[in-house]
Write a protein that holds these residues in place. Structure first.
Motif, PDB file in Angstrom:
ATOM      1  N   GLU A   1     -11.762   1.135  -1.655  1.00 15.60           N
ATOM      2  CA  GLU A   1     -11.325   2.131  -2.626  1.00 15.60           C
ATOM      3  C   GLU A   1     -10.019   1.717  -3.290  1.00 15.60           C
ATOM      4  O   GLU A   1      -9.832   1.910  -4.481  1.00 15.60           O
ATOM      5  CB  GLU A   1     -11.166   3.499  -1.958  1.00 15.60           C
ATOM      6  CG  GLU A   1     -12.477   4.198  -1.676  1.00 15.60           C
ATOM      7  CD  GLU A   1     -13.308   4.411  -2.941  1.00 15.60           C
ATOM      8  OE1 GLU A   1     -12.787   4.944  -3.943  1.00 15.60           O
ATOM      9  OE2 GLU A   1     -14.488   4.031  -2.926  1.00 15.60           O
ATOM     10  N   PHE A   2      -9.105   1.111  -2.522  1.00 10.48           N
ATOM     11  CA  PHE A   2      -7.832   0.684  -3.109  1.00 10.48           C
ATOM     12  C   PHE A   2      -8.044  -0.432  -4.114  1.00 10.48           C
ATOM     13  O   PHE A   2      -7.441  -0.442  -5.182  1.00 10.48           O
ATOM     14  CB  PHE A   2      -6.851   0.232  -2.015  1.00 10.48           C
ATOM     15  CG  PHE A   2      -6.177   1.385  -1.340  1.00 10.48           C
ATOM     16  CD1 PHE A   2      -5.152   2.066  -1.958  1.00 10.48           C
ATOM     17  CD2 PHE A   2      -6.586   1.803  -0.094  1.00 10.48           C
ATOM     18  CE1 PHE A   2      -4.532   3.145  -1.353  1.00 10.48           C
ATOM     19  CE2 PHE A   2      -5.982   2.869   0.525  1.00 10.48           C
ATOM     20  CZ  PHE A   2      -4.946   3.548  -0.106  1.00 10.48           C
ATOM     21  N   ALA A   3      -8.906  -1.374  -3.783  1.00  9.24           N
ATOM     22  CA  ALA A   3      -9.159  -2.485  -4.704  1.00  9.24           C
ATOM     23  C   ALA A   3      -9.811  -1.984  -5.987  1.00  9.24           C
ATOM     24  O   ALA A   3      -9.518  -2.493  -7.078  1.00  9.24           O
ATOM     25  CB  ALA A   3     -10.031  -3.538  -4.032  1.00  9.24           C
ATOM     26  N   LYS A   4     -10.656  -0.984  -5.894  1.00  5.64           N
ATOM     27  CA  LYS A   4     -11.320  -0.440  -7.077  1.00  5.64           C
ATOM     28  C   LYS A   4     -10.314   0.195  -8.038  1.00  5.64           C
ATOM     29  O   LYS A   4     -10.530   0.216  -9.237  1.00  5.64           O
ATOM     30  CB  LYS A   4     -12.368   0.598  -6.668  1.00  5.64           C
ATOM     31  CG  LYS A   4     -13.585   0.003  -5.995  1.00  5.64           C
ATOM     32  CD  LYS A   4     -14.542   1.098  -5.562  1.00  5.64           C
ATOM     33  CE  LYS A   4     -15.686   0.511  -4.745  1.00  5.64           C
ATOM     34  NZ  LYS A   4     -16.549   1.563  -4.205  1.00  5.64           N
ATOM     35  N   HIS A   5      -9.223   0.732  -7.515  1.00  2.98           N
ATOM     36  CA  HIS A   5      -8.211   1.392  -8.347  1.00  2.98           C
ATOM     37  C   HIS A   5      -7.069   0.463  -8.759  1.00  2.98           C
ATOM     38  O   HIS A   5      -6.198   0.872  -9.511  1.00  2.98           O
ATOM     39  CB  HIS A   5      -7.641   2.607  -7.606  1.00  2.98           C
ATOM     40  CG  HIS A   5      -8.667   3.640  -7.311  1.00  2.98           C
ATOM     41  ND1 HIS A   5      -9.303   4.373  -8.290  1.00  2.98           N
ATOM     42  CD2 HIS A   5      -9.189   4.060  -6.139  1.00  2.98           C
ATOM     43  CE1 HIS A   5     -10.158   5.198  -7.737  1.00  2.98           C
ATOM     44  NE2 HIS A   5     -10.117   5.028  -6.427  1.00  2.98           N
ATOM     45  N   PHE A   6      -7.112  -0.761  -8.270  1.00  2.00           N
ATOM     46  CA  PHE A   6      -6.040  -1.707  -8.601  1.00  2.00           C
ATOM     47  C   PHE A   6      -6.402  -2.434  -9.893  1.00  2.00           C
ATOM     48  O   PHE A   6      -7.440  -3.087  -9.987  1.00  2.00           O
ATOM     49  CB  PHE A   6      -5.850  -2.713  -7.464  1.00  2.00           C
ATOM     50  CG  PHE A   6      -4.739  -3.697  -7.712  1.00  2.00           C
ATOM     51  CD1 PHE A   6      -3.416  -3.289  -7.652  1.00  2.00           C
ATOM     52  CD2 PHE A   6      -5.018  -5.016  -8.021  1.00  2.00           C
ATOM     53  CE1 PHE A   6      -2.389  -4.182  -7.885  1.00  2.00           C
ATOM     54  CE2 PHE A   6      -3.995  -5.914  -8.260  1.00  2.00           C
ATOM     55  CZ  PHE A   6      -2.681  -5.504  -8.193  1.00  2.00           C
ATOM     56  N   ASP A   7      -5.548  -2.311 -10.887  1.00  2.83           N
ATOM     57  CA  ASP A   7      -5.789  -2.928 -12.191  1.00  2.83           C
ATOM     58  C   ASP A   7      -4.698  -3.971 -12.419  1.00  2.83           C
ATOM     59  O   ASP A   7      -3.536  -3.625 -12.654  1.00  2.83           O
ATOM     60  CB  ASP A   7      -5.764  -1.855 -13.278  1.00  2.83           C
ATOM     61  CG  ASP A   7      -6.067  -2.416 -14.659  1.00  2.83           C
ATOM     62  OD1 ASP A   7      -6.336  -3.633 -14.782  1.00  2.83           O
ATOM     63  OD2 ASP A   7      -6.030  -1.621 -15.615  1.00  2.83           O
ATOM     64  N   THR A   8      -5.071  -5.232 -12.378  1.00  3.60           N
ATOM     65  CA  THR A   8      -4.078  -6.311 -12.541  1.00  3.60           C
ATOM     66  C   THR A   8      -3.417  -6.279 -13.913  1.00  3.60           C
ATOM     67  O   THR A   8      -2.301  -6.766 -14.068  1.00  3.60           O
ATOM     68  CB  THR A   8      -4.732  -7.695 -12.318  1.00  3.60           C
ATOM     69  OG1 THR A   8      -5.829  -7.837 -13.202  1.00  3.60           O
ATOM     70  CG2 THR A   8      -5.189  -7.851 -10.884  1.00  3.60           C
ATOM     71  N   ALA A   9      -4.041  -5.676 -14.900  1.00  8.01           N
ATOM     72  CA  ALA A   9      -3.461  -5.600 -16.243  1.00  8.01           C
ATOM     73  C   ALA A   9      -2.308  -4.594 -16.308  1.00  8.01           C
ATOM     74  O   ALA A   9      -1.491  -4.648 -17.225  1.00  8.01           O
ATOM     75  CB  ALA A   9      -4.530  -5.216 -17.260  1.00  8.01           C
TER      76      ALA A   9
END
Length: 169
Positions: A129-137
């Motif tokens: 879930e954390f990776a899904k909400h992490f936006d590198t941009a």
């Protein structure tokens, strides 16, 4: 001083006497209480190995309480001189089931290293879930003073999953 005390059930019915104790030398604890029942003055007597967790001792009152009846003792009984092999896991499991007791050798909450790795991957891996909400941009660099450092558990993470690092700036 505990051998010979009366064993009663929840209804207060006398169902036997404590004959002996079985110690698990690997665990260093009492594993079973041997209860004698039936017979008269030792003649025709039978024994049952009762899981230690199923019997409560009250030595100050010279009594032990067992939530069972004589039929349960009879179902797992053995004759004097024919002591069963309590190291046989199937027999031991049968004893624990007969008395509704959890086997003492089961470690509740134990998580194998493989299960731990899988839980970590699920909580913190690329599909979490954390990776899904992490936006590198949208990564931003900030400056400030760290006020506190702590940890947090990912929502829905399995027990034992390593917490994340929380910085308050």
């Amino acid at each position: 001083h505990l051998t010979g005390i009366n064993v009663v059930n929840d209804e207060g019915e006398d169902i036997g006497n404590i004959e002996d104790f079985v110690i698990d030398t690997h665990q260093g604890q009492v594993a079973y209480t041997v209860v004698s029942f039936g017979g008269f003055w030792g003649i025709g007597e039978k024994y049952s190995a009762v899981p230690a967790s199923a019997i409560q001792l009250f030595p100050q009152r010279d009594v032990a309480r067992l939530d069972a009846d004589r039929q349960t003792l009879e179902a797992v009984a053995f004759e004097p001189g024919e002591f069963p092999n309590l190291t046989n896991s199937q027999y031991a499991q049968r004893l624990h089931e007969a008395f509704g007791a959890e086997p003492y050798w089961i470690i509740l909450g134990f998580v194998s290293p493989e299960q731990q790795r899988a839980a970590q991957q699920k909580a913190w891996g690329p599909e979490s879930e954390f990776a899904k909400h992490f936006d590198t941009a949208n990564v931003k660099t900030i400056q400030g003073t760290v006020q506190s450092i702590g940890t947090f558990q990912p929502e829905g993470a399995a027990h034992g999953v390593a917490g994340g690092l929380r910085l308050r700036v």
